[in-house]
Design a protein around this motif. Sequence first.
Motif, PDB file in Angstrom:
ATOM      1  N   PRO A 147       0.797  -1.233   0.000  1.00 17.04           N
ATOM      2  CA  PRO A 147       0.000   0.000   0.000  1.00 17.04           C
ATOM      3  C   PRO A 147       0.826   1.278   0.000  1.00 17.04           C
ATOM      4  CG  PRO A 147       0.217  -0.782   2.226  1.00 17.04           C
ATOM      5  CD  PRO A 147       1.002  -1.736   1.357  1.00 17.04           C
ATOM      6  N   THR A 148       2.135   1.187  -0.071  1.00 18.64           N
ATOM      7  CA  THR A 148       2.940   2.405  -0.033  1.00 18.64           C
ATOM      8  C   THR A 148       3.807   2.478  -1.280  1.00 18.64           C
ATOM      9  OG1 THR A 148       3.008   2.297   2.378  1.00 18.64           O
ATOM     10  CG2 THR A 148       4.617   3.725   1.307  1.00 18.64           C
ATOM     11  N   PHE A 149       3.677   3.548  -2.028  1.00 24.06           N
ATOM     12  CA  PHE A 149       4.444   3.698  -3.261  1.00 24.06           C
ATOM     13  C   PHE A 149       5.527   4.741  -3.071  1.00 24.06           C
ATOM     14  CE2 PHE A 149       0.125   2.442  -4.399  1.00 24.06           C
ATOM     15  CZ  PHE A 149       0.376   1.324  -5.183  1.00 24.06           C
ATOM     16  N   VAL A 150       6.592   4.557  -3.824  1.00 26.47           N
ATOM     17  CA  VAL A 150       7.659   5.560  -3.831  1.00 26.47           C
ATOM     18  C   VAL A 150       7.912   5.966  -5.270  1.00 26.47           C
ATOM     19  CG1 VAL A 150       8.717   4.661  -1.731  1.00 26.47           C
ATOM     20  CG2 VAL A 150       9.485   3.812  -3.965  1.00 26.47           C
ATOM     21  N   SER A 151       8.585   7.068  -5.434  1.00 24.56           N
ATOM     22  CA  SER A 151       8.864   7.583  -6.761  1.00 24.56           C
ATOM     23  C   SER A 151       9.573   6.535  -7.612  1.00 24.56           C
ATOM     24  CB  SER A 151       9.719   8.844  -6.637  1.00 24.56           C
ATOM     25  OG  SER A 151      10.048   9.334  -7.905  1.00 24.56           O
ATOM     26  N   GLY A 152       9.098   6.342  -8.828  1.00 29.86           N
ATOM     27  CA  GLY A 152       9.738   5.400  -9.745  1.00 29.86           C
ATOM     28  C   GLY A 152       9.190   3.996  -9.693  1.00 29.86           C
ATOM     29  N   ASP A 153       8.262   3.712  -8.774  1.00 27.38           N
ATOM     30  CA  ASP A 153       7.687   2.364  -8.687  1.00 27.38           C
ATOM     31  C   ASP A 153       6.983   1.981  -9.989  1.00 27.38           C
ATOM     32  OD1 ASP A 153       8.518   1.769  -6.190  1.00 27.38           O
ATOM     33  OD2 ASP A 153       6.579   2.041  -5.202  1.00 27.38           O
ATOM     34  N   VAL A 154       7.141   0.755 -10.393  1.00 28.43           N
ATOM     35  CA  VAL A 154       6.363   0.206 -11.495  1.00 28.43           C
ATOM     36  C   VAL A 154       5.114  -0.452 -10.903  1.00 28.43           C
ATOM     37  CG1 VAL A 154       6.310  -1.497 -13.351  1.00 28.43           C
ATOM     38  CG2 VAL A 154       8.388  -0.178 -12.917  1.00 28.43           C
ATOM     39  N   LEU A 155       3.945  -0.099 -11.464  1.00 28.73           N
ATOM     40  CA  LEU A 155       2.694  -0.645 -10.935  1.00 28.73           C
ATOM     41  C   LEU A 155       2.401  -1.995 -11.584  1.00 28.73           C
ATOM     42  CD1 LEU A 155       0.521   2.586 -10.878  1.00 28.73           C
ATOM     43  CD2 LEU A 155       1.863   1.569  -9.026  1.00 28.73           C
ATOM     44  N   GLY A 156       2.453  -3.030 -10.817  1.00 30.76           N
ATOM     45  CA  GLY A 156       2.166  -4.365 -11.315  1.00 30.76           C
ATOM     46  C   GLY A 156       0.713  -4.739 -11.119  1.00 30.76           C
ATOM     47  N   ALA A 176      -0.685  -6.763  -9.022  1.00 24.59           N
ATOM     48  CA  ALA A 176      -1.142  -6.757  -7.627  1.00 24.59           C
ATOM     49  C   ALA A 176      -1.484  -5.348  -7.172  1.00 24.59           C
ATOM     50  CB  ALA A 176      -0.069  -7.364  -6.728  1.00 24.59           C
ATOM     51  N   ASP A 177      -0.696  -4.384  -7.647  1.00 26.93           N
ATOM     52  CA  ASP A 177      -0.966  -2.994  -7.268  1.00 26.93           C
ATOM     53  C   ASP A 177      -2.263  -2.503  -7.902  1.00 26.93           C
ATOM     54  OD1 ASP A 177       1.491  -2.781  -5.881  1.00 26.93           O
ATOM     55  OD2 ASP A 177       2.515  -2.490  -7.796  1.00 26.93           O
ATOM     56  N   MET A 178      -2.402  -2.762  -9.194  1.00 31.82           N
ATOM     57  CA  MET A 178      -3.586  -2.265  -9.878  1.00 31.82           C
ATOM     58  C   MET A 178      -4.847  -2.980  -9.400  1.00 31.82           C
ATOM     59  SD  MET A 178      -2.261   0.115 -11.491  1.00 31.82           S
ATOM     60  CE  MET A 178      -3.752   0.688 -12.268  1.00 31.82           C
ATOM     61  N   ASN A 179      -4.722  -4.258  -9.077  1.00 34.26           N
ATOM     62  CA  ASN A 179      -5.889  -4.995  -8.585  1.00 34.26           C
ATOM     63  C   ASN A 179      -6.313  -4.548  -7.194  1.00 34.26           C
ATOM     64  OD1 ASN A 179      -6.127  -6.482 -10.900  1.00 34.26           O
ATOM     65  ND2 ASN A 179      -4.859  -8.173 -10.156  1.00 34.26           N
ATOM     66  N   ALA A 180      -5.459  -3.795  -6.545  1.00 34.99           N
ATOM     67  CA  ALA A 180      -5.794  -3.284  -5.214  1.00 34.99           C
ATOM     68  C   ALA A 180      -6.501  -1.931  -5.279  1.00 34.99           C
ATOM     69  CB  ALA A 180      -4.532  -3.157  -4.369  1.00 34.99           C
ATOM     70  N   VAL A 181      -6.616  -1.382  -6.482  1.00 33.86           N
ATOM     71  CA  VAL A 181      -7.314  -0.097  -6.617  1.00 33.86           C
ATOM     72  C   VAL A 181      -8.796  -0.320  -6.308  1.00 33.86           C
ATOM     73  CG1 VAL A 181      -7.984   1.730  -8.201  1.00 33.86           C
ATOM     74  CG2 VAL A 181      -5.681   0.763  -8.323  1.00 33.86           C
ATOM     75  N   GLY A 182      -9.302   0.414  -5.357  1.00 33.02           N
ATOM     76  CA  GLY A 182     -10.644   0.141  -4.870  1.00 33.02           C
ATOM     77  C   GLY A 182     -11.758   0.822  -5.619  1.00 33.02           C
ATOM     78  N   LEU A 183     -11.439   1.920  -6.299  1.00 29.89           N
ATOM     79  CA  LEU A 183     -12.486   2.692  -6.981  1.00 29.89           C
ATOM     80  C   LEU A 183     -11.975   3.013  -8.379  1.00 29.89           C
ATOM     81  CD1 LEU A 183     -15.263   3.834  -6.090  1.00 29.89           C
ATOM     82  CD2 LEU A 183     -14.105   5.972  -5.553  1.00 29.89           C
ATOM     83  N   TRP A 184     -12.755   2.677  -9.384  1.00 32.92           N
ATOM     84  CA  TRP A 184     -12.297   2.808 -10.765  1.00 32.92           C
ATOM     85  C   TRP A 184     -13.355   3.549 -11.562  1.00 32.92           C
ATOM     86  CZ3 TRP A 184      -7.524   0.852 -12.118  1.00 32.92           C
ATOM     87  CH2 TRP A 184      -7.191   0.962 -13.469  1.00 32.92           C
ATOM     88  N   LYS A 185     -12.942   4.592 -12.263  1.00 33.51           N
ATOM     89  CA  LYS A 185     -13.903   5.354 -13.062  1.00 33.51           C
ATOM     90  C   LYS A 185     -14.291   4.555 -14.298  1.00 33.51           C
ATOM     91  CE  LYS A 185     -12.908   9.191 -15.359  1.00 33.51           C
ATOM     92  NZ  LYS A 185     -12.567  10.601 -15.603  1.00 33.51           N
ATOM     93  N   VAL A 186     -15.589   4.350 -14.477  1.00 35.58           N
ATOM     94  CA  VAL A 186     -16.068   3.550 -15.605  1.00 35.58           C
ATOM     95  C   VAL A 186     -16.817   4.386 -16.645  1.00 35.58           C
ATOM     96  CG1 VAL A 186     -16.179   1.425 -14.266  1.00 35.58           C
ATOM     97  CG2 VAL A 186     -18.193   2.892 -14.385  1.00 35.58           C
ATOM     98  N   ALA A 187     -17.223   5.592 -16.289  1.00 39.57           N
ATOM     99  CA  ALA A 187     -17.899   6.450 -17.271  1.00 39.57           C
ATOM    100  C   ALA A 187     -17.874   7.886 -16.770  1.00 39.57           C
ATOM    101  CB  ALA A 187     -19.348   6.003 -17.478  1.00 39.57           C
ATOM    102  N   SER A 188     -17.779   8.821 -17.700  1.00 39.10           N
ATOM    103  CA  SER A 188     -17.892  10.237 -17.352  1.00 39.10           C
ATOM    104  C   SER A 188     -18.145  11.032 -18.621  1.00 39.10           C
ATOM    105  CB  SER A 188     -16.626  10.753 -16.653  1.00 39.10           C
ATOM    106  OG  SER A 188     -15.526  10.717 -17.540  1.00 39.10           O
ATOM    107  N   ALA A 189     -18.851  12.122 -18.486  1.00 39.06           N
ATOM    108  CA  ALA A 189     -19.111  13.010 -19.631  1.00 39.06           C
ATOM    109  C   ALA A 189     -19.780  14.265 -19.106  1.00 39.06           C
ATOM    110  CB  ALA A 189     -20.010  12.332 -20.668  1.00 39.06           C
TER     111      ALA A 189
END
Lengths: 43, 180
Positions: free
Chosen positions: B4-13, B15-28
């Motif tokens: 849960p803690t990122f530092v500058s330069g981290d590559v998001l794998g 496991a990281d992306m699957n931990a994202v809890g809220l994802w924008k699916v539509a907007s206009a």
Amino acid sequence: MPKAAPKIHVNGVDRPMTEAEYAEHLAQPPLERGAEAPSVVAE
Amino acid sequence: MGYPTFVSGDVLGAADMNAVGLWKVASASFSAVTAVNVDNCFTSNYRNYRVIIDITASSTSQNVSLRLRAGGVNAATTYYSSGIGGFNAATSYFATVNNGTSIGTLTTTANDRIISFDFFSPQLARVTNYTGTYSDTNGVAYIIGGFHNTASAYDGFSILPGAGGAATLSGNYRVYGYRD
């Protein structure tokens, strides 16, 4: 339909309503109001 | 290091992306329209959804209501809602709707009114529960909740101005999926 066709937004795009959409729009059941007190400050 | 803690330069794998809890699916955004239809935003990708609607202009003083939608058709029955609001200059306010035609929210002449709703499993063939909040010009918050009492699946929603005819709304919406 009025001279200037009303617009509708569908999935990211604003466009003029078709005549069928406008007829459907006018035929919709009345909408409900939410919980809201009388306003004391004019918007 | 990743979630849960990122530092500058981290590559998001993954496991990281699957931990994202809220994802924008539509907007206009929309401008001076008589209806806003959003389809295919409720899918099997997510179970529960947050919808944030920003009304920036209204052609007249009118209520703003929501309807669930499936296959391009609005559901216009079986909404059971109740709401409360604290009112600073009088008594508090309470409203309830049984078997209504829509989810009623605020009444507005426009000007930056925010409506925020959570819809719970609308994409499943079961009753859809919802909770929502909005504020009026006096800064009074309203909380409403309820359910759409039909065991059907819905893939979207409609935002509707209450004055009918050629009355219009302008603003924008954002839809987010909650990751299970």
